[in-house]
Design a protein around this motif. Structure first.
Motif, PDB file in Angstrom:
ATOM      1  N   THR A 167      11.291 -18.773 -26.763  1.00  0.00           N
ATOM      2  CA  THR A 167      11.397 -18.512 -28.200  1.00  0.00           C
ATOM      3  C   THR A 167      11.129 -17.050 -28.544  1.00  0.00           C
ATOM      4  N   SER A 168      10.813 -16.239 -27.564  1.00  0.00           N
ATOM      5  CA  SER A 168      10.680 -14.791 -27.770  1.00  0.00           C
ATOM      6  C   SER A 168      10.860 -14.098 -26.425  1.00  0.00           C
ATOM      7  N   GLU A 177      14.960 -14.922 -25.016  1.00  0.00           N
ATOM      8  CA  GLU A 177      14.893 -15.737 -26.231  1.00  0.00           C
ATOM      9  C   GLU A 177      16.175 -16.558 -26.406  1.00  0.00           C
ATOM     10  N   ASP A 202       5.532 -13.636 -23.648  1.00  0.00           N
ATOM     11  CA  ASP A 202       6.712 -14.397 -24.062  1.00  0.00           C
ATOM     12  C   ASP A 202       6.285 -15.812 -24.459  1.00  0.00           C
TER      13      ASP A 202
END
Length: 280
Positions: free
Chosen positions: A203-204, A208, A237
């Motif tokens: 998600t990052s 991502e 992350d």
């Protein structure tokens, strides 16, 4: 039979043509890319077809039966819109392809030649070869259910009926090795193996939006992925991690309490049944 526009038909009939090939590619994430063998960009239907003199296309094979039409396109990863990481991440898998024959002096005079999907892509350094498959390739794909012991549903899909959100936790990367093994925090409440065969979605960070199956979940939040991620995994992350399912009836019954929706055939006779009967 193809229907040509009057302008395009007149151009072809003139005997002196200014024609070029154009390819429009729609990726799995919806991004649309256009390329042409011409030496300058062409624009039509809201798509800019980037000049790509490095592309070389093989002869287009076509039959009037159900055989798959195909051609190979060879070139180099020289476009700023072609990213090796996106290719490795699977964004181009089964991408939709349109092939056009275009009058480069008047792009409104054109004819669609083929539609299909991107097949195998092989790479060697900065060079690549991409296989373009015709629509008939769908007829070669297996369809229907599998008669087997294990469940043939994807975990938390409509046939499984479990809600993915109920079995997903968030985590943070604390360390990584080779973009395939990582340690994390946020998983301490779960026993080792709980997320084996699960799915991690970043998600990052550089990855991502990318997902990968989990090969092994060890103690202390250690995770091993089936394949290395296309881009570097870095501490900090974040990711979402869905529980793993080995598709077995006992797992569905005990781990997920979902035996009513098991999509396999746990009581089908197997080789052990045949051997037992033969020896009796």
């Amino acid at each position: 039979m193809k229907t040509l526009s009057p302008d395009f038909a007149a151009h072809v009939a003139s005997g002196t043509t200014t024609l070029a090939w154009c390819w429009r590619l729609t990726r799995r994430d919806g991004a649309v890319l256009g390329f042409t063998e011409h030496d300058r960009d062409l624009v039509f239907d809201g798509t800019t077809f980037e000049a790509a003199a490095g592309f070389t296309a093989s002869a287009l094979e076509s039959t009037n039966g159900l055989n798959v039409d195909n051609l190979d396109v060879m070139g180099a990863l020289s476009s700023t819109r072609l990213d090796e990481g996106d290719l490795a991440a699977g964004l181009y898998d089964d991408a939709q392809i349109e092939i056009w024959r275009v009058n480069w002096q008047d792009a409104e005079a054109r004819v669609p030649m083929r539609k299909g999907n991107l097949g195998e892509v092989s790479r060697s350094g900065a060079a690549f070869t991409a296989e373009l498959r015709g629509l008939a390739h769908r007829l070669n794909q297996p369809t229907g259910r599998l008669y087997q012991f294990g469940c043939d549903a994807d975990f938390a899909d409509a046939r499984c009926t479990l809600a993915a959100a109920d079995w997903t936790v968030d985590g943070i990367v604390t360390g990584a090795s080779g973009n395939r093994a990582l340690t994390s925090e946020g998983l301490d409440a779960f026993a080792a193996g709980h997320f084996t065969r699960g799915l991690i979605t970043f998600t990052s960070g550089a990855n991502e939006g990318a997902s990968m199956e989990v090969k092994a979940h060890g103690a202390g939040g250690a995770l091993e992925l089936w394949q290395a991620m296309a881009r570097d995994i870095a501490p900090g992350d974040t990711f979402g991690l869905i529980a793993g399912c080995d598709k077995q009836f006992e797992t569905c019954r005990l781990k997920f309490s979902n035996r009513e929706n098991f999509r396999g055939f746990p009581h089908m006779p197997g080789s052990d049944f045949v051997i037992a009967r033969a020896g009796s």
